[in-house]
Design an enzyme around this catalytic site. Structure first.
Site, PDB file in Angstrom:
ATOM      1  N   HIS A  12       5.506   4.919   3.282  1.00 15.88           N
ATOM      2  CA  HIS A  12       4.874   4.117   4.606  1.00 15.88           C
ATOM      3  C   HIS A  12       4.264   2.824   4.316  1.00 15.88           C
ATOM      4  O   HIS A  12       4.079   2.421   3.714  1.00 15.88           O
ATOM      5  CB  HIS A  12       3.922   4.536   5.312  1.00 15.88           C
ATOM      6  CG  HIS A  12       2.555   5.307   4.567  1.00 15.88           C
ATOM      7  ND1 HIS A  12       1.655   4.317   4.507  1.00 15.88           N
ATOM      8  CD2 HIS A  12       2.298   5.839   4.332  1.00 15.88           C
ATOM      9  CE1 HIS A  12       0.779   4.432   3.725  1.00 15.88           C
ATOM     10  NE2 HIS A  12       1.080   5.790   3.033  1.00 15.88           N
ATOM     11  N   GLU A  93       0.645  13.359   1.880  1.00 17.70           N
ATOM     12  CA  GLU A  93      -0.417  12.681   1.080  1.00 17.70           C
ATOM     13  C   GLU A  93      -1.287  13.989   0.312  1.00 17.70           C
ATOM     14  O   GLU A  93      -1.188  15.061   1.131  1.00 17.70           O
ATOM     15  CB  GLU A  93      -0.509  11.807   1.395  1.00 17.70           C
ATOM     16  CG  GLU A  93      -1.495  10.656   0.437  1.00 17.70           C
ATOM     17  CD  GLU A  93      -0.809  10.172  -1.182  1.00 17.70           C
ATOM     18  OE1 GLU A  93      -0.607  11.199  -1.328  1.00 17.70           O
ATOM     19  OE2 GLU A  93      -1.152   9.129  -0.585  1.00 17.70           O
TER      20      GLU A  93
END
Length: 226
Positions: A12, A93
Protein backbone atom coordinates in the site's frame (compact mmCIF):
# COMPACT_ATOMS: atom_id res chain seq x y z
CA UNK A 1 7.58 -17.04 -20.64
CA UNK A 2 4.83 -14.60 -21.59
CA UNK A 3 2.05 -17.13 -20.94
CA UNK A 4 2.98 -17.57 -17.27
CA UNK A 5 0.75 -16.98 -14.27
CA UNK A 6 1.90 -13.52 -13.20
CA UNK A 7 1.74 -12.52 -9.55
CA UNK A 8 2.21 -8.90 -8.49
CA UNK A 9 2.66 -8.23 -4.78
CA UNK A 10 2.05 -4.51 -4.15
CA UNK A 11 2.52 -2.72 -0.85
CA UNK A 12 0.00 0.00 0.00
CA UNK A 13 0.96 3.66 -0.40
CA UNK A 14 1.94 5.96 2.45
CA UNK A 15 -0.69 6.11 5.19
CA UNK A 16 -1.19 8.54 8.03
CA UNK A 17 0.12 5.83 10.35
CA UNK A 18 3.32 5.56 8.29
CA UNK A 19 3.77 9.31 8.45
CA UNK A 20 3.33 9.33 12.23
CA UNK A 21 5.59 6.25 12.60
CA UNK A 22 2.86 4.23 14.30
CA UNK A 23 2.75 0.46 14.63
CA UNK A 24 -0.46 0.27 12.62
CA UNK A 25 -1.33 -3.40 12.86
CA UNK A 26 -5.03 -3.83 12.10
CA UNK A 27 -5.72 -0.14 12.73
CA UNK A 28 -7.57 1.60 9.91
CA UNK A 29 -5.34 4.43 8.75
CA UNK A 30 -6.16 6.22 5.47
CA UNK A 31 -3.69 7.27 2.81
CA UNK A 32 -1.98 10.64 3.01
CA UNK A 33 -2.06 13.03 0.08
CA UNK A 34 1.42 11.83 -0.76
CA UNK A 35 0.16 8.26 -0.60
CA UNK A 36 -2.57 9.03 -3.11
CA UNK A 37 0.02 10.62 -5.39
CA UNK A 38 2.25 7.55 -5.06
CA UNK A 39 -0.64 5.29 -6.03
CA UNK A 40 -1.53 7.40 -9.07
CA UNK A 41 2.10 7.17 -10.22
CA UNK A 42 2.00 3.40 -9.82
CA UNK A 43 -1.33 3.21 -11.66
CA UNK A 44 0.06 5.18 -14.58
CA UNK A 45 3.03 2.87 -14.77
CA UNK A 46 0.89 -0.26 -14.77
CA UNK A 47 -1.37 1.22 -17.42
CA UNK A 48 1.60 2.20 -19.59
CA UNK A 49 2.93 -1.34 -19.29
CA UNK A 50 -0.53 -2.75 -20.06
CA UNK A 51 -0.27 -4.81 -16.88
CA UNK A 52 -3.94 -5.77 -16.87
CA UNK A 53 -5.14 -7.76 -13.85
CA UNK A 54 -7.35 -10.82 -14.05
CA UNK A 55 -8.17 -10.32 -10.37
CA UNK A 56 -7.12 -8.11 -7.49
CA UNK A 57 -6.83 -9.41 -3.94
CA UNK A 58 -6.48 -6.83 -1.20
CA UNK A 59 -6.25 -6.63 2.55
CA UNK A 60 -9.52 -5.23 3.96
CA UNK A 61 -7.69 -2.46 5.88
CA UNK A 62 -8.34 1.11 4.74
CA UNK A 63 -4.83 1.93 3.51
CA UNK A 64 -4.77 -1.09 1.21
CA UNK A 65 -8.38 -0.73 0.09
CA UNK A 66 -7.77 2.90 -0.90
CA UNK A 67 -4.60 1.91 -2.77
CA UNK A 68 -6.47 -0.84 -4.62
CA UNK A 69 -9.37 1.51 -5.46
CA UNK A 70 -7.08 4.08 -7.08
CA UNK A 71 -5.36 1.35 -9.08
CA UNK A 72 -8.70 -0.11 -10.15
CA UNK A 73 -10.05 3.25 -11.22
CA UNK A 74 -7.08 3.81 -13.51
CA UNK A 75 -8.29 0.87 -15.59
CA UNK A 76 -12.04 0.85 -14.96
CA UNK A 77 -12.60 4.59 -15.60
CA UNK A 78 -12.03 4.08 -19.30
CA UNK A 79 -13.57 0.60 -19.31
CA UNK A 80 -10.21 -0.83 -20.28
CA UNK A 81 -10.86 -4.13 -18.54
CA UNK A 82 -13.23 -5.97 -16.25
CA UNK A 83 -11.80 -7.83 -13.26
CA UNK A 84 -12.86 -9.09 -9.86
CA UNK A 85 -11.76 -7.55 -6.56
CA UNK A 86 -11.51 -9.70 -3.43
CA UNK A 87 -11.08 -8.44 0.14
CA UNK A 88 -9.31 -11.13 2.15
CA UNK A 89 -8.21 -11.04 5.81
CA UNK A 90 -5.20 -13.26 5.06
CA UNK A 91 -3.54 -10.22 3.42
CA UNK A 92 -3.98 -7.95 6.45
CA UNK A 93 -1.01 -6.59 8.36
CA UNK A 94 0.41 -8.15 11.54
CA UNK A 95 -2.19 -8.20 14.30
CA UNK A 96 0.15 -6.60 16.84
CA UNK A 97 -1.99 -6.73 19.97
CA UNK A 98 -1.34 -4.12 22.65
CA UNK A 99 1.06 -2.23 20.38
CA UNK A 100 -1.60 -1.37 17.80
CA UNK A 101 -1.57 2.32 16.96
CA UNK A 102 1.33 3.22 19.22
CA UNK A 103 4.62 4.83 18.32
CA UNK A 104 7.68 3.10 19.74
CA UNK A 105 8.14 5.89 22.29
CA UNK A 106 4.53 5.47 23.40
CA UNK A 107 5.00 1.71 23.64
CA UNK A 108 8.13 2.14 25.78
CA UNK A 109 6.23 4.46 28.12
CA UNK A 110 3.33 2.01 28.49
CA UNK A 111 5.22 -1.31 28.38
CA UNK A 112 8.83 -0.55 29.44
CA UNK A 113 9.80 -4.10 30.46
CA UNK A 114 8.41 -5.69 27.30
CA UNK A 115 10.06 -3.09 25.06
CA UNK A 116 13.38 -3.54 26.84
CA UNK A 117 13.19 -7.27 26.16
CA UNK A 118 12.39 -6.65 22.50
CA UNK A 119 15.31 -4.24 22.17
CA UNK A 120 17.86 -6.51 23.85
CA UNK A 121 16.92 -10.03 22.69
CA UNK A 122 16.82 -11.47 19.19
CA UNK A 123 14.64 -14.49 19.93
CA UNK A 124 10.93 -14.11 19.23
CA UNK A 125 9.06 -12.60 22.16
CA UNK A 126 5.28 -12.77 22.11
CA UNK A 127 3.38 -9.49 22.30
CA UNK A 128 0.21 -9.70 24.41
CA UNK A 129 -2.93 -10.20 22.30
CA UNK A 130 -0.89 -10.39 19.07
CA UNK A 131 -0.82 -13.19 16.53
CA UNK A 132 2.21 -15.48 16.25
CA UNK A 133 4.79 -15.83 13.50
CA UNK A 134 3.28 -19.20 12.60
CA UNK A 135 -0.12 -17.50 12.23
CA UNK A 136 1.44 -15.21 9.64
CA UNK A 137 3.10 -18.01 7.72
CA UNK A 138 -0.15 -20.01 7.77
CA UNK A 139 -2.00 -17.00 6.34
CA UNK A 140 0.58 -16.68 3.58
CA UNK A 141 0.26 -20.36 2.71
CA UNK A 142 -3.55 -20.17 2.64
CA UNK A 143 -3.75 -17.25 0.22
CA UNK A 144 -1.01 -18.57 -2.07
CA UNK A 145 -2.60 -22.02 -2.24
CA UNK A 146 -5.86 -20.35 -3.23
CA UNK A 147 -4.22 -18.29 -5.98
CA UNK A 148 -2.18 -21.18 -7.37
CA UNK A 149 -5.25 -23.43 -7.41
CA UNK A 150 -7.74 -21.00 -8.93
CA UNK A 151 -5.68 -19.17 -11.58
CA UNK A 152 -3.87 -20.46 -14.63
CA UNK A 153 -1.09 -19.53 -17.01
CA UNK A 154 -2.05 -16.33 -18.79
CA UNK A 155 -3.72 -14.82 -15.70
CA UNK A 156 -2.32 -11.82 -13.86
CA UNK A 157 -3.18 -11.51 -10.17
CA UNK A 158 -2.42 -8.48 -8.01
CA UNK A 159 -2.11 -8.83 -4.24
CA UNK A 160 -2.27 -5.46 -2.46
CA UNK A 161 -0.96 -5.91 1.05
CA UNK A 162 1.41 -4.79 3.83
CA UNK A 163 5.15 -4.99 4.40
CA UNK A 164 5.15 -7.48 7.29
CA UNK A 165 2.87 -10.09 5.75
CA UNK A 166 4.51 -9.63 2.34
CA UNK A 167 7.78 -10.90 3.83
CA UNK A 168 6.03 -14.15 4.71
CA UNK A 169 4.21 -14.32 1.36
CA UNK A 170 7.44 -13.97 -0.59
CA UNK A 171 9.31 -16.47 1.58
CA UNK A 172 6.45 -18.97 1.25
CA UNK A 173 6.25 -18.52 -2.53
CA UNK A 174 10.01 -19.04 -2.89
CA UNK A 175 9.79 -22.22 -0.82
CA UNK A 176 12.03 -20.96 1.96
CA UNK A 177 11.52 -22.50 5.42
CA UNK A 178 12.70 -19.17 6.82
CA UNK A 179 10.94 -15.82 6.53
CA UNK A 180 13.35 -13.05 5.52
CA UNK A 181 13.40 -9.40 6.54
CA UNK A 182 12.69 -7.09 3.60
CA UNK A 183 12.54 -3.31 3.72
CA UNK A 184 9.44 -2.98 1.58
CA UNK A 185 8.81 0.55 0.36
CA UNK A 186 5.35 2.09 -0.13
CA UNK A 187 3.85 1.02 -3.50
CA UNK A 188 6.78 -1.33 -4.12
CA UNK A 189 6.15 -4.06 -6.70
CA UNK A 190 7.34 -7.65 -6.50
CA UNK A 191 6.53 -9.54 -9.70
CA UNK A 192 6.83 -13.31 -10.14
CA UNK A 193 6.15 -15.37 -13.27
CA UNK A 194 5.18 -19.00 -12.62
CA UNK A 195 4.39 -21.94 -14.86
CA UNK A 196 1.25 -22.89 -12.97
CA UNK A 197 0.83 -26.11 -14.99
CA UNK A 198 4.09 -27.46 -13.52
CA UNK A 199 3.87 -25.88 -10.05
CA UNK A 200 2.87 -29.03 -8.17
CA UNK A 201 5.36 -31.35 -9.89
CA UNK A 202 8.33 -32.62 -7.90
CA UNK A 203 10.67 -33.56 -10.75
CA UNK A 204 13.84 -31.87 -12.00
CA UNK A 205 11.79 -28.96 -13.36
CA UNK A 206 11.70 -27.53 -9.84
CA UNK A 207 15.25 -26.43 -10.65
CA UNK A 208 14.39 -25.10 -14.12
CA UNK A 209 14.67 -21.32 -13.86
CA UNK A 210 12.81 -20.86 -17.13
CA UNK A 211 9.65 -21.83 -15.24
CA UNK A 212 10.03 -19.63 -12.13
CA UNK A 213 11.12 -16.05 -12.70
CA UNK A 214 11.54 -13.03 -10.43
CA UNK A 215 10.80 -10.12 -12.76
CA UNK A 216 10.73 -7.22 -10.26
CA UNK A 217 11.75 -7.04 -6.62
CA UNK A 218 10.94 -4.08 -4.35
CA UNK A 219 10.66 -1.89 -7.44
CA UNK A 220 9.60 1.75 -6.87
CA UNK A 221 11.05 3.28 -10.01
CA UNK A 222 7.62 4.80 -10.74
CA UNK A 223 7.92 7.21 -7.79
CA UNK A 224 9.19 10.77 -7.95
CA UNK A 225 12.38 11.38 -6.02
CA UNK A 226 10.69 13.35 -3.26
Amino acid sequence: MTDALKLLFIRHAQSTGNLERRMQGHGDYPLTNRGRSQTRQLAERLRTENCVPTAIYTSPLKRTVQTAEILCNAFASERLVEFSVHYVPELAEFQNGVFQGLTWDEAKAQYPDLCHQLETHHDWIAIPEAETLQDARDRAQTILNHILTNYQNGDCVWLVSHSWIMQHLISELLGSPRSWRLRVQNTAIFEFWIDQSRWHRSDINQLNTDLWQIVRFNDVSHLDCD
